[in-house]
Design a protein around this motif. Structure first.
Motif, PDB file in Angstrom:
ATOM      1  N   VAL A  41      -1.326  24.024  35.598  1.00 34.34           N
ATOM      2  CA  VAL A  41      -0.505  24.407  34.450  1.00 34.34           C
ATOM      3  C   VAL A  41      -1.075  23.772  33.191  1.00 34.34           C
ATOM      4  O   VAL A  41      -1.381  22.574  33.182  1.00 34.34           O
ATOM      5  N   PRO A  42      -1.243  24.529  32.111  1.00 33.22           N
ATOM      6  CA  PRO A  42      -1.757  23.949  30.862  1.00 33.22           C
ATOM      7  C   PRO A  42      -0.904  22.789  30.378  1.00 33.22           C
ATOM      8  O   PRO A  42       0.309  22.719  30.640  1.00 33.22           O
ATOM      9  N   GLU A  43      -1.528  21.880  29.647  1.00 27.47           N
ATOM     10  CA  GLU A  43      -0.841  20.679  29.201  1.00 27.47           C
ATOM     11  C   GLU A  43       0.344  20.995  28.295  1.00 27.47           C
ATOM     12  O   GLU A  43       1.350  20.275  28.315  1.00 27.47           O
ATOM     13  N   GLU A  44       0.243  22.059  27.492  1.00 27.90           N
ATOM     14  CA  GLU A  44       1.348  22.372  26.583  1.00 27.90           C
ATOM     15  C   GLU A  44       2.626  22.770  27.316  1.00 27.90           C
ATOM     16  O   GLU A  44       3.713  22.797  26.732  1.00 27.90           O
ATOM     17  N   TYR A  45       2.514  23.068  28.617  1.00 26.48           N
ATOM     18  CA  TYR A  45       3.694  23.419  29.407  1.00 26.48           C
ATOM     19  C   TYR A  45       4.059  22.315  30.395  1.00 26.48           C
ATOM     20  O   TYR A  45       4.819  22.541  31.336  1.00 26.48           O
ATOM     21  N   GLY A  46       3.492  21.131  30.191  1.00 28.20           N
ATOM     22  CA  GLY A  46       3.847  19.995  31.017  1.00 28.20           C
ATOM     23  C   GLY A  46       2.949  19.769  32.217  1.00 28.20           C
ATOM     24  O   GLY A  46       3.248  18.904  33.049  1.00 28.20           O
ATOM     25  N   GLY A  47       1.861  20.513  32.314  1.00 25.45           N
ATOM     26  CA  GLY A  47       0.971  20.374  33.450  1.00 25.45           C
ATOM     27  C   GLY A  47      -0.217  19.477  33.167  1.00 25.45           C
ATOM     28  O   GLY A  47      -0.325  18.863  32.101  1.00 25.45           O
ATOM     29  N   ALA A  48      -1.136  19.415  34.141  1.00 24.98           N
ATOM     30  CA  ALA A  48      -2.318  18.565  34.013  1.00 24.98           C
ATOM     31  C   ALA A  48      -3.470  19.268  33.322  1.00 24.98           C
ATOM     32  O   ALA A  48      -4.442  18.625  32.917  1.00 24.98           O
ATOM     33  N   GLY A  49      -3.404  20.594  33.219  1.00 26.20           N
ATOM     34  CA  GLY A  49      -4.456  21.337  32.539  1.00 26.20           C
ATOM     35  C   GLY A  49      -5.762  21.374  33.307  1.00 26.20           C
ATOM     36  O   GLY A  49      -6.829  21.545  32.711  1.00 26.20           O
ATOM     37  N   CYS A  50      -5.705  21.219  34.619  1.00 28.42           N
ATOM     38  CA  CYS A  50      -6.923  21.272  35.441  1.00 28.42           C
ATOM     39  C   CYS A  50      -7.197  22.719  35.847  1.00 28.42           C
ATOM     40  O   CYS A  50      -6.517  23.647  35.407  1.00 28.42           O
ATOM     41  N   GLY A  51      -8.199  22.909  36.677  1.00 32.38           N
ATOM     42  CA  GLY A  51      -8.594  24.260  37.021  1.00 32.38           C
ATOM     43  C   GLY A  51      -8.796  24.479  38.508  1.00 32.38           C
ATOM     44  O   GLY A  51      -8.389  23.652  39.345  1.00 32.38           O
TER      45      GLY A  51
END
Length: 356
Positions: A41-51
């Protein structure tokens, strides 16, 4: 490609956590301590922003342990469906692990969008009402968030359906693989909120299918690797005719073949994850090849695990039968290996016989 230091640290952390807290109890720490629920999950939605590569690492470890946690169904399939729809409202809960999501997609054992018969119609109040039956819904009996695939006049679409709302019945199934919880979802005029654009479901599901297959391939490789480790260890310890059975040439050959299958599957699964991470236009080809190769390698190695363990391999006390069941169950998820070979053949302009 060699994993980065961060990816190796992630692998070690997940493996150690699963050793300390096996079973379904691992999900809380995985989500809270490691952030696995929001890995993609992208960082702007509270996630780690990994792939996809970090997802690959986690699923290899979950596959090794046959961990019955909702990572594939919630953190991969449901999360990627919401991202592909462009609907971010539900992502924060999934990312922090406070909610488990389920994607209700398959019908009558088929994952093809053309097989979707669940229908969604406009209600007098301007909302949507859904009717139909969904099978093989991962973690569907316990999920707090339900994304349903249904057909409207515009085509296949996705809907957010309240799990405990009127017209929703969730039936917990008893699958062959008890480590992969599944449910049947029966909808009878259930209220739903349209996710994304009406009729855009086929594009969304194509994306979800390929990323889901890439993730599943990593899980299959991790489980196959663990099968091989167990079998090699047993072959060293089990004595027959005064010597370890691993010293017999016939057993050596079978273990060598299994090793080749595991490493070949590892290579193609990692190649598919790299294609997903790079945004390669050939991801559908990589995904189809990975599903075919990794599913069949896992099934073959799990079968050898039972055969080379002898009588103990078919007892409830040993884990061999659990890996065998996971192998055959996961081979059916998101389409069979044969179905993906046909898809790959069509994209390459070949006949099935040429790629069989």
């Amino acid at each position: 490609m060699r994993p980065t230091d961060e990816q190796e640290e992630l692998r070690v952390a997940v493996r150690q956590l699963l050793a300390r807290q096996p079973g379904s109890d691992a999900w809380g720490p995985l989500a809270g301590q490691i952030g696995a629920a929001g890995l993609a999950v992208p960082e702007e939605y509270g996630g780690a922003g990994c792939g996809p590569l970090e997802v690959h690492v986690v699923l290899e470890e979950l596959g090794r342990a046959l961990a019955p946690v909702p990572f594939l169904g919630s953190a991969v399939l449901t999360t990627q469906a919401l991202l592909a729809c462009g609907d971010a409202e539900l992502l924060p809960g999934l990312a922090e692990g406070s909610a488990v999501g389920a994607l209700a997609w398959a019908e009558a054992g088929s994952w093809e969008p053309a097989a979707v018969r669940a229908a969604a119609h406009r209600s007098p109040d301007g909302g949507w009402r859904l009717t139909g039956v969904k099978d093989h819904v991962l973690d569907g009996a316990d999920a707090e968030l339900l994304v349903v695939v249904a057909r409207t006049d515009a085509g296949v679409s996705l809907f957010d359906v309240p799990v405990d709302g009127p017209g929703v019945r969730r039936e917990r199934l008893v699958p062959m693989d008890s480590t992969r919880p599944q449910a049947r979802i029966v909808l009878d005029g259930a209220a739903g909120r349209l996710l994304g654009a009406d009729g855009d479901g086929e594009r969304v599901l194509a994306r979800v299918r390929d990323l889901g297959i890439v993730a599943l391939a990593a899980e299959q490789v991790g489980a196959a690797e663990r099968c091989l480790e167990m079998t090699v260890g047993y072959a060293r310890e089990r004595v027959q005719f005064g010597r370890p059975i691993g010293s017999f040439q016939a057993v050596k050959h079978r273990l060598a073949d299994a090793y080749v299958q595991v490493e070949a599957a590892r290579s193609i699964a990692l190649g598919a994850a790299c294609a997903a991470a790079d945004g390669a236009g050939e991801l559908p080809r990589y995904a189809a090849a990975a599903k075919s190769a990794c599913a069949e390698a896992f099934s073959a190695v799990a079968g050898e695990t039972i055969q080379l363990h002898g009588g103990i391999g078919i007892t409830w006390e040993h884990d061999a039968h659990r890996y065998f069941k996971r192998a055959h169950g996961s081979a059916q998820l998101l389409g069979t290996p044969a179905a993906h070979r046909r898809r790959l053949a069509a994209e390459l302009g070949l006949t099935v016989r040429q790629v069989a």
